[in-house]
Structure formats: structure tokens, C-alpha cells
Scaffold this motif. Structure first.
Motif, PDB file in Angstrom:
ATOM      1  N   LEU A 181      -1.031  -4.426  15.864  1.00 47.89           N
ATOM      2  CA  LEU A 181       0.560  -4.548  15.586  1.00 47.89           C
ATOM      3  C   LEU A 181       1.004  -4.237  14.274  1.00 47.89           C
ATOM      4  O   LEU A 181       2.127  -4.046  14.159  1.00 47.89           O
ATOM      5  CB  LEU A 181       1.052  -6.250  16.049  1.00 47.89           C
ATOM      6  CG  LEU A 181       0.578  -6.535  17.558  1.00 47.89           C
ATOM      7  CD1 LEU A 181       0.921  -7.924  17.685  1.00 47.89           C
ATOM      8  CD2 LEU A 181       1.843  -5.513  18.327  1.00 47.89           C
ATOM      9  N   LEU A 182       0.176  -4.445  13.391  1.00 48.45           N
ATOM     10  CA  LEU A 182       0.709  -4.017  11.894  1.00 48.45           C
ATOM     11  C   LEU A 182       0.302  -2.724  11.488  1.00 48.45           C
ATOM     12  O   LEU A 182       0.539  -2.364  10.260  1.00 48.45           O
ATOM     13  CB  LEU A 182       0.112  -5.264  11.002  1.00 48.45           C
ATOM     14  CG  LEU A 182       0.754  -6.496  11.020  1.00 48.45           C
ATOM     15  CD1 LEU A 182      -0.070  -7.746  10.566  1.00 48.45           C
ATOM     16  CD2 LEU A 182       2.159  -6.398  10.200  1.00 48.45           C
ATOM     17  N   GLU A 183      -0.090  -1.783  12.139  1.00 51.37           N
ATOM     18  CA  GLU A 183      -0.403  -0.432  11.967  1.00 51.37           C
ATOM     19  C   GLU A 183       0.617   0.181  11.537  1.00 51.37           C
ATOM     20  O   GLU A 183       1.888  -0.052  12.125  1.00 51.37           O
ATOM     21  CB  GLU A 183      -1.120   0.099  12.934  1.00 51.37           C
ATOM     22  CG  GLU A 183      -2.588  -0.256  13.201  1.00 51.37           C
ATOM     23  CD  GLU A 183      -3.353   0.329  14.434  1.00 51.37           C
ATOM     24  OE1 GLU A 183      -2.762   1.099  14.929  1.00 51.37           O
ATOM     25  OE2 GLU A 183      -4.377   0.041  14.504  1.00 51.37           O
ATOM     26  N   GLY A 184       0.646   0.769  10.483  1.00 51.48           N
ATOM     27  CA  GLY A 184       1.958   1.770  10.289  1.00 51.48           C
ATOM     28  C   GLY A 184       2.871   1.200   8.928  1.00 51.48           C
ATOM     29  O   GLY A 184       3.704   1.972   8.263  1.00 51.48           O
ATOM     30  N   PHE A 185       2.722  -0.041   8.894  1.00 52.86           N
ATOM     31  CA  PHE A 185       3.766  -0.621   7.747  1.00 52.86           C
ATOM     32  C   PHE A 185       3.544  -0.114   6.529  1.00 52.86           C
ATOM     33  O   PHE A 185       4.264  -0.103   5.762  1.00 52.86           O
ATOM     34  CB  PHE A 185       3.856  -2.252   8.286  1.00 52.86           C
ATOM     35  CG  PHE A 185       4.516  -2.822   9.155  1.00 52.86           C
ATOM     36  CD1 PHE A 185       5.911  -2.699   9.235  1.00 52.86           C
ATOM     37  CD2 PHE A 185       3.802  -3.153  10.374  1.00 52.86           C
ATOM     38  CE1 PHE A 185       6.679  -3.184  10.564  1.00 52.86           C
ATOM     39  CE2 PHE A 185       4.400  -3.605  11.522  1.00 52.86           C
ATOM     40  CZ  PHE A 185       5.557  -3.411  11.419  1.00 52.86           C
ATOM     41  N   GLU A 186       2.107  -0.125   6.116  1.00 56.42           N
ATOM     42  CA  GLU A 186       1.861   0.134   4.761  1.00 56.42           C
ATOM     43  C   GLU A 186       2.396   1.434   4.435  1.00 56.42           C
ATOM     44  O   GLU A 186       2.831   1.755   3.424  1.00 56.42           O
ATOM     45  CB  GLU A 186       0.234   0.078   4.508  1.00 56.42           C
ATOM     46  CG  GLU A 186      -0.159   0.027   3.197  1.00 56.42           C
ATOM     47  CD  GLU A 186      -1.731  -0.288   3.050  1.00 56.42           C
ATOM     48  OE1 GLU A 186      -2.253  -0.025   2.052  1.00 56.42           O
ATOM     49  OE2 GLU A 186      -1.963  -0.934   4.206  1.00 56.42           O
ATOM     50  N   GLU A 187       2.281   2.449   5.470  1.00 55.78           N
ATOM     51  CA  GLU A 187       2.706   3.762   4.997  1.00 55.78           C
ATOM     52  C   GLU A 187       4.268   3.825   4.868  1.00 55.78           C
ATOM     53  O   GLU A 187       4.569   4.767   3.953  1.00 55.78           O
ATOM     54  CB  GLU A 187       2.183   5.017   6.087  1.00 55.78           C
ATOM     55  CG  GLU A 187       0.851   4.966   6.221  1.00 55.78           C
ATOM     56  CD  GLU A 187      -0.012   3.936   6.852  1.00 55.78           C
ATOM     57  OE1 GLU A 187      -1.223   3.882   6.620  1.00 55.78           O
ATOM     58  OE2 GLU A 187       0.389   2.970   7.498  1.00 55.78           O
ATOM     59  N   ARG A 188       4.972   3.103   5.503  1.00 51.40           N
ATOM     60  CA  ARG A 188       6.282   3.095   5.555  1.00 51.40           C
ATOM     61  C   ARG A 188       6.912   2.571   4.378  1.00 51.40           C
ATOM     62  O   ARG A 188       8.057   3.045   3.802  1.00 51.40           O
ATOM     63  CB  ARG A 188       6.961   2.233   6.746  1.00 51.40           C
ATOM     64  CG  ARG A 188       6.780   2.940   8.100  1.00 51.40           C
ATOM     65  CD  ARG A 188       7.059   1.885   9.074  1.00 51.40           C
ATOM     66  NE  ARG A 188       8.506   1.588   9.251  1.00 51.40           N
ATOM     67  CZ  ARG A 188       9.202   0.768   9.899  1.00 51.40           C
ATOM     68  NH1 ARG A 188       8.379   0.034  10.889  1.00 51.40           N
ATOM     69  NH2 ARG A 188      10.504   0.694   9.944  1.00 51.40           N
TER      70      ARG A 188
END
Length: 329
Positions: A181-188
Motif C-alpha cells: 500500500l505504501l509503494e510509490g510514495f517515496e518517489e513522489r
């Protein structure tokens, strides 16, 4: 006859060995099943009423959950545990309003004031709270184990959400799902940090007709700590973690930030008759700043999320989305 007798004896021995082998396999399977059996309780890291981290034993995979924190409710909802919620605090957040409409979900008061009788009547196996109910920790603990989670600004909003989601997921055996569920937040956030390089900002909150500056130790710290703006609005030694420190509009003019970010608290909590942040901020002084002339006076689009639900997965998505829409469009 001797040959026949020997053949019969050999067959009996083979059958005996097979039976023993089958018995051993059965025993081994039973042992493995016991080893893999789900625990009845699990120990998690949580805060106590003094806001100190402690180990807390809670039922594993609880069936009845009372939730008085919107970040925790957000995480539970994202993990697909809607049917476990037997009571929740009032909220106007559109993505959580369904809990207010379900007959089987008891109204437990607000995120600041629990209805203790309602909490007790809901017979929860576990209770989730946030910082606003820390004062009720001991009383609620008389009803059921209390999981109290918060944002650690030193750790950062994203990592705090990751940690808290992991703790909640571990109670239900859903750790892998929480990670997904937390995949992609770091890149954003990295994209926002790339945009904000060498840019200064003042982060503030409009409340009761005034303007309070916010630091890096509380609400909206995502903007400076992870989205990368240099927050020049406050002294690092001043405590601004709750509602910030009141500041004059001359202060904003004096600091000359590249950006001004505004959280409308009155809109967030639905203060009746309150002026909108835009009416208060767009005065002669602020309209004379470079930030305003350059279109860099940013009103956070989802103030209720920033003010009441920071720490949830859906909330984090919307908060980052507010910044992306204003800065990367």
C-alpha cells in the motif's frame, strides 16, 4: 513351503515399515501445523498515556475494533478491515464517512472527547487512539488494550506512516499488504524535493482570523522535512507542534519567502461563521510580496486531511497530491 513363508514374512515387514513411515509423516504434519498455528496474542510497540513508547500485548487478529483516530481508521480501511470496526469517532472526511453511516458502527464521540459509555458498550477487543485522546489512555485501557500511534517528525511523515501501518498490520497478520500500500510514495516525495531545491517557504495556519507559523516539529512538517522546502518561518528551538506561533503579516513581508503554504484550520474543523483563509491572507501586505505576485501563495486543498488525519495512507496520498497539484502541474 519355506520359500512361501519367507515371502509372507517379508511382506509383513514391508507393511510394518510403511505403517511406521505413515505414522511418522502424520506426526510431523501435526507438529508443523502446531508450529504454524496463529498466535492468540501479539506484542506491538505503542505509546502510553505519557507518550512514551512501551510494549503492549493485544489479541491477534481481533474481531471487534474501536477506532478514535482518523489515521488509524484510514490504515484499517486500506487494509480491508472495514467489517472489524464496531465503533468510530465522528468524521467528515469523505473517504471515511461510510463508517458514520453504518448502523453496526457505534458513535464513540470525537477524536478529542471519547464517549466512554459508548466505547464500553461496543465491547472492543482493541482500541486505537491518536494524540488528542492521550489524556483518556488510562480510562480506555480499563476497557481494552489501547494502541496509541502518532507521527514522529524526526522520523518523517512517510516513515511514520510506514511504521504505524506495519504495527497495525502485524496485529492482523497483514504486513505484506501494508508494504504494498505504501509503494510509490517515496518517489513522489523525491520529485517534490527535486522541485524545491534552494527554495524557501513559510508554512502557516489560519485560525480565528489570525496567521500562525508552523515549524518542522508538527503539522505540515512534510513540506519542509520531506518535500524539501527550507522553512524560514520559525526558530528551530521554538515549539510549534500544536497550533504554531502567531505571526504578523509584516513578519511574512520581512522574511520574503519564495512560497507561502497555508492550512485553513477553520475550514478543516468546520468553524461556523469563520472567514476563509483566502479572505484573511490576501490583504495589502501579503499581496505585495514576491510569493503572491509569482502565484506562490499556496492554500492546501484538503485542510481537514492535513489537520485531522495526518498519518493515514489515504491521507498521505491526498497531502502529497495537494503539493503536486500546486507545484508540479
Amino acid at each position: 513351503m519355506k520359500k512361501t513363508g519367507l515371502l509372507i514374512l517379508a511382506a509383513v515387514m514391508v507393511l510394518g515399515l510403511s505403517a511406521c513411515s505413515g505414522s511418522n509423516e502424520t506426526n510431523q504434519s501435526q507438529t508443523e501445523a502446531v508450529t504454524k498455528a496463529e498466535p492468540s496474542v501479539v506484542t506491538v510497540k505503542t505509546l502510553n498515556g505519557d507518550k512514551k513508547e512501551v510494549d503492549l500485548e493485544v489479541p491477534f487478529d481481533p474481531k471487534r475494533v474501536a477506532v478514535m483516530d482518523m489515521a488509524a481508521l484510514d490504515i484499517l480501511d486500506q487494509l480491508g478491515l472495514e467489517e472489524r470496526v464496531v465503533g468510530a469517532s465522528d468524521t467528515s472526511l469523505d473517504y471515511l464517512e461510510k463508517y458514520m453511516e453504518k448502523e453496526q458502527v457505534a458513535a464513540l464521540g470525537t477524536i478529542k472527547e471519547a464517549d466512554m459509555e459508548a466505547v464500553m458498550a461496543s465491547e472492543p477487543d482493541v482500541i486505537f487512539i491518536g494524540g488528542r485522546l492521550a489524556k483518556s489512555y488510562d480510562a480506555l485501557s480499563e476497557i481494552a488494550p489501547v494502541v496509541y500511534l502518532s507521527i514522529n517528525t524526526q522520523l518523517g511523515t512517510l516513515e511514520s506512516v510506514r511504521k504505524n501501518a506495519g504495527i497495525i498490520a502485524s496485529i492482523f497478520g497483514l504486513e505484506e499488504q501494508a508494504d504494498q500500500l505504501l509503494e510509490g510514495f517515496e518517489e513522489r516525495l523525491a520529485a517534490l524535493a527535486g522541485f524545491s531545491t534552494d527554495k524557501t517557504a513559510i508554512v502557516g495556519m489560519v485560525t480565528s482570523g489570525g496567521f500562525n507559523v508552523l515549524g518542522n516539529d508538527g503539522r505540515c512538517s512534510l513540506i519542509s522535512r520531506e518535500a524539501g522546502f527550507e522553512n524560514i518561518g520559525v526558530d528551530a528551538e521554538i515549539d510549534t507542534s500544536t497550533h504554531g506561533n502567531e505571526a504578523s503579516f509584516e513578519f511574512v513581508v520581512e522574511k520574503e519567502p519564495d512560497y507561502v503554504f497555508v492550512l485553513d484550520r477553520d475550514a478543516a474543523v468546520g468553524t461556523e461563521g469563520a472567514k476563509l483563509a483566502q479572505e484573511i491572507m490576501e490583504n495589502e501586505l501579503i499581496m505585495g510580496t514576491e510569493a503572491y505576485r509569482n502565484g506562490n501563495l499556496i492554500y492546501l486543498s484538503n485542510p481537514a486531511v492535513w489537520y485531522t488525519a495526518e498519518g493515514g495512507i489515504r491521507a498521505l496520498d491526498q497531502m502529497i497530491g495537494d503539493l503536486e497539484f500546486a507545484l508540479l502541474k
